[in-house]
Design an enzyme around this catalytic site. Structure first.
Site, PDB file in Angstrom:
ATOM      1  N   ARG A 109      -1.724  16.271 -63.472  1.00  0.00           N
ATOM      2  CA  ARG A 109      -1.880  15.908 -61.936  1.00  0.00           C
ATOM      3  C   ARG A 109      -2.323  14.960 -61.550  1.00  0.00           C
ATOM      4  O   ARG A 109      -3.309  14.220 -61.964  1.00  0.00           O
ATOM      5  CB  ARG A 109      -2.876  17.752 -61.454  1.00  0.00           C
ATOM      6  CG  ARG A 109      -2.785  18.810 -61.512  1.00  0.00           C
ATOM      7  CD  ARG A 109      -3.533  19.764 -61.442  1.00  0.00           C
ATOM      8  NE  ARG A 109      -3.051  21.145 -62.215  1.00  0.00           N
ATOM      9  CZ  ARG A 109      -3.091  21.592 -63.134  1.00  0.00           C
ATOM     10  NH1 ARG A 109      -3.196  20.434 -64.381  1.00  0.00           N
ATOM     11  NH2 ARG A 109      -2.736  22.847 -63.389  1.00  0.00           N
ATOM     12  N   HIS A 134       3.131  17.687 -63.206  1.00  0.00           N
ATOM     13  CA  HIS A 134       3.970  17.674 -63.842  1.00  0.00           C
ATOM     14  C   HIS A 134       5.490  16.419 -63.175  1.00  0.00           C
ATOM     15  O   HIS A 134       6.433  17.296 -63.410  1.00  0.00           O
ATOM     16  CB  HIS A 134       4.439  18.284 -64.655  1.00  0.00           C
ATOM     17  CG  HIS A 134       3.300  19.344 -65.548  1.00  0.00           C
ATOM     18  ND1 HIS A 134       2.613  17.962 -66.064  1.00  0.00           N
ATOM     19  CD2 HIS A 134       2.753  20.597 -66.159  1.00  0.00           C
ATOM     20  CE1 HIS A 134       1.886  18.990 -66.878  1.00  0.00           C
ATOM     21  NE2 HIS A 134       2.221  19.983 -66.955  1.00  0.00           N
ATOM     22  N   HIS A 207       5.532  18.563 -73.520  1.00  0.00           N
ATOM     23  CA  HIS A 207       4.726  19.764 -74.014  1.00  0.00           C
ATOM     24  C   HIS A 207       5.236  20.904 -74.493  1.00  0.00           C
ATOM     25  O   HIS A 207       5.491  21.868 -74.136  1.00  0.00           O
ATOM     26  CB  HIS A 207       5.068  20.139 -71.853  1.00  0.00           C
ATOM     27  CG  HIS A 207       4.041  20.562 -71.262  1.00  0.00           C
ATOM     28  ND1 HIS A 207       3.333  22.396 -71.929  1.00  0.00           N
ATOM     29  CD2 HIS A 207       3.163  20.434 -69.798  1.00  0.00           C
ATOM     30  CE1 HIS A 207       2.652  22.284 -70.964  1.00  0.00           C
ATOM     31  NE2 HIS A 207       2.104  21.497 -69.582  1.00  0.00           N
ATOM     32  N   ASP A 279      -8.787  24.105 -69.972  1.00  0.00           N
ATOM     33  CA  ASP A 279      -7.944  22.835 -69.950  1.00  0.00           C
ATOM     34  C   ASP A 279      -7.744  21.679 -69.288  1.00  0.00           C
ATOM     35  O   ASP A 279      -7.874  21.194 -67.473  1.00  0.00           O
ATOM     36  CB  ASP A 279      -6.523  24.081 -68.346  1.00  0.00           C
ATOM     37  CG  ASP A 279      -5.262  23.319 -67.767  1.00  0.00           C
ATOM     38  OD1 ASP A 279      -4.667  22.565 -68.490  1.00  0.00           O
ATOM     39  OD2 ASP A 279      -4.833  24.274 -67.462  1.00  0.00           O
ATOM     40  N   GLU A 344      -1.994  17.790 -75.257  1.00  0.00           N
ATOM     41  CA  GLU A 344      -0.846  17.057 -74.668  1.00  0.00           C
ATOM     42  C   GLU A 344      -1.563  15.971 -74.776  1.00  0.00           C
ATOM     43  O   GLU A 344      -2.259  15.350 -74.119  1.00  0.00           O
ATOM     44  CB  GLU A 344      -0.424  17.465 -73.463  1.00  0.00           C
ATOM     45  CG  GLU A 344       0.425  18.261 -72.697  1.00  0.00           C
ATOM     46  CD  GLU A 344      -0.534  19.519 -71.523  1.00  0.00           C
ATOM     47  OE1 GLU A 344       0.018  19.071 -70.508  1.00  0.00           O
ATOM     48  OE2 GLU A 344      -0.702  20.024 -71.788  1.00  0.00           O
TER      49      GLU A 344
HETATM   50  C1  GLA Z   1      -0.485  21.689 -68.195  1.00  0.00           C
HETATM   51  C2  GLA Z   1      -1.277  21.710 -66.890  1.00  0.00           C
HETATM   52  C3  GLA Z   1      -1.873  23.920 -67.060  1.00  0.00           C
HETATM   53  C4  GLA Z   1      -0.520  24.423 -66.470  1.00  0.00           C
HETATM   54  C5  GLA Z   1       0.379  23.999 -67.844  1.00  0.00           C
HETATM   55  C6  GLA Z   1       2.111  24.393 -67.054  1.00  0.00           C
HETATM   56  O1  GLA Z   1      -0.654  21.597 -69.197  1.00  0.00           O
HETATM   57  O2  GLA Z   1      -2.702  21.573 -67.597  1.00  0.00           O
HETATM   58  O3  GLA Z   1      -2.757  23.734 -65.993  1.00  0.00           O
HETATM   59  O4  GLA Z   1       0.042  23.937 -65.670  1.00  0.00           O
HETATM   60  O5  GLA Z   1       0.481  23.045 -68.177  1.00  0.00           O
HETATM   61  O6  GLA Z   1       1.758  25.612 -66.917  1.00  0.00           O
END
Ligand code: GLA
Length: 380
Positions: A109, A134, A207, A279, A344
């Site tokens: 982000r 992304h 991803h 996350d 990731e």
């Molecule tokens: C990334 C983000 C998550 C989500 C996924 C896609 O990993 O960190 O919050 O947005 O992509 O769904």
């Protein structure tokens, strides 16, 4: 009669499982190419299947540079595909959360969908609440890459793409090369390189969504995670880092010791509430810029182990919290909540707006080069 039926059943069971057991040794390493589908404008999209000498197979498409499947053995030699995906291009063209994708120009982000570089403000697509996620609306995950197969003992595919100055509002013509190589030791190596003709920001990742029990085979909660990080970058309610680098010790995000993902995922913790689970970006413990172990995941049931090594400073551990059972993937499998995890490797989220984070800028004359390795093994 009974025993006849019994032996028929045994034969059927054996037959089915034998069909799944691919040669454990002495497969023919190389690359095969097939058609994966057609873009709405009629352009043909290809699928490259890499096979190593022990029979591991990885399929990659030039649509979005996506890893479509990774077929690896469990402790009894049974082969399963351990990443979520679709049987054909159409699945990828429909809405999906970046399955297997090569993500950029800025993976993860950027807060409030804007950043300032050399005194100029750039406005990006806000495609995740107020933020840009992304790479925007048509990120690299939705672009058609040029592909070239690399035959031999270490089969691979080389993908190239020129992202034009102004594409998704990012500055500079960015010329990229990404090489996927399947090594003999069941490791998929990804080499990312890029150059630019104007100052820009860049953060490339893959991803893939992993389920070490096999894609579509339940959730990942009993699988164990180790992350080689003493600290992480805490987030706000929109998943943007606050800028702080916080110690993990004493938090439910501390994965320095291998721990089942289930153990603390629903703990009463603000960070876990913001992420709806894990996350978060972890700050990889490293000395120097070389390939370093970032994470190790293990499925005690199948014995499969995945190690992630990288040259990058961070790794996003995402526990598939937004998967909600609405996507039907490969072999008709339904992908429910937390039915996969992502690891990731990356620069920290929102680095272009956080001067205290490692810089994600790329300037003319510099070459971006990062490596990530996904390596599979077995524990008995
Ligand atoms: C990334 C983000 C998550 C989500 C996924 C896609 O990993 O960190 O919050 O947005 O992509 O769904």
């Amino acid at each position: 009669m009974l025993s006849q039926r019994f032996s028929l059943t045994i034969a059927l069971v054996l037959g089915t499982s034998l069909a799944w057991v691919r040669p454990a040794k002495a497969a023919n390493p190389g690359v095969t190419m097939s058609t994966f589908g057609k873009m709405p404008d009629g352009q043909t999209i290809d699928l490259y299947t890499l096979t190593n000498r022990s029979g591991m197979q990885v399929a990659i498409t030039n649509y979005g540079g996506r890893v479509v499947s990774m077929v690896v053995p469990d402790r009894s030699g049974h082969m399963d595909d351990v990443v979520l995906g679709f049987d054909s291009l159409d699945g990828y063209l429909a809405t999906n959360p970046y399955f297997g994708a090569l993500v950029g120009r800025y993976a993860n982000r950027i807060g409030n969908a804007k950043f300032t570089l050399d005194g100029k403000e750039y406005h990006l697509a806000a495609n995740d609440g107020p933020n840009s996620l992304h790479g925007g609306l048509q990120g690299f995950d939705k672009r058609v890459w040029k592909a070239r197969e690399i035959p031999g003992q270490h089969p691979g595919v080389e993908l190239t793409y020129l992202s034009k100055d102004g594409e998704e509002a990012y500055p500079g013509d960015l010329s990229m090369k990404v090489v996927y190589t399947l090594m003999g030791d069941n490791a998929l190596r990804i080499d990312y390189s890029a150059t630019t003709d104007k100052d820009t920001v860049l953060n490339l990742t893959n991803h893939s969504y992993f389920n070490l029990a096999g894609q579509g085979n339940g959730d990942i909660l009993k699988q164990e995670m180790m992350i080689n990080a003493d600290s992480f970058t805490p987030i706000d309610g929109t998943l943007i880092p606050t800028g702080e680098i916080r110690k993990l010790e004493g938090t439910p995000l501390d994965f320095r010791k291998s721990t089942p993902i289930a153990d603390r995922i629903d703990a009463d913790d603000e960070q876990l509430k913001f992420g709806k689970g894990y996350d978060h970006n972890f700050v990889i413990n490293r000395s120097g810029h070389g390939l370093t172990l970032a994470a190790r995941a293990k499925d005690p049931e199948s014995g499969r182990v995945l190690e992630v090594l990288t040259t990058q400073p961070g790794i996003q551990f995402y526990s598939g919290n937004f998967l909600d059972g609405t996507i039907r993937g490969r072999d008709g499998k339904i992908y429910g909540k937390r039915s996969a995890f992502c690891l990731e490797t990356q620069h920290f989220p929102d680095s272009p707006n956080k001067s205290s984070f490692p810089s994600a800028e790329l300037k003319p004359g510099q070459t971006y080069h990062e490596v990530t390795v996904y390596k599979f093994s077995i524990v008995h």
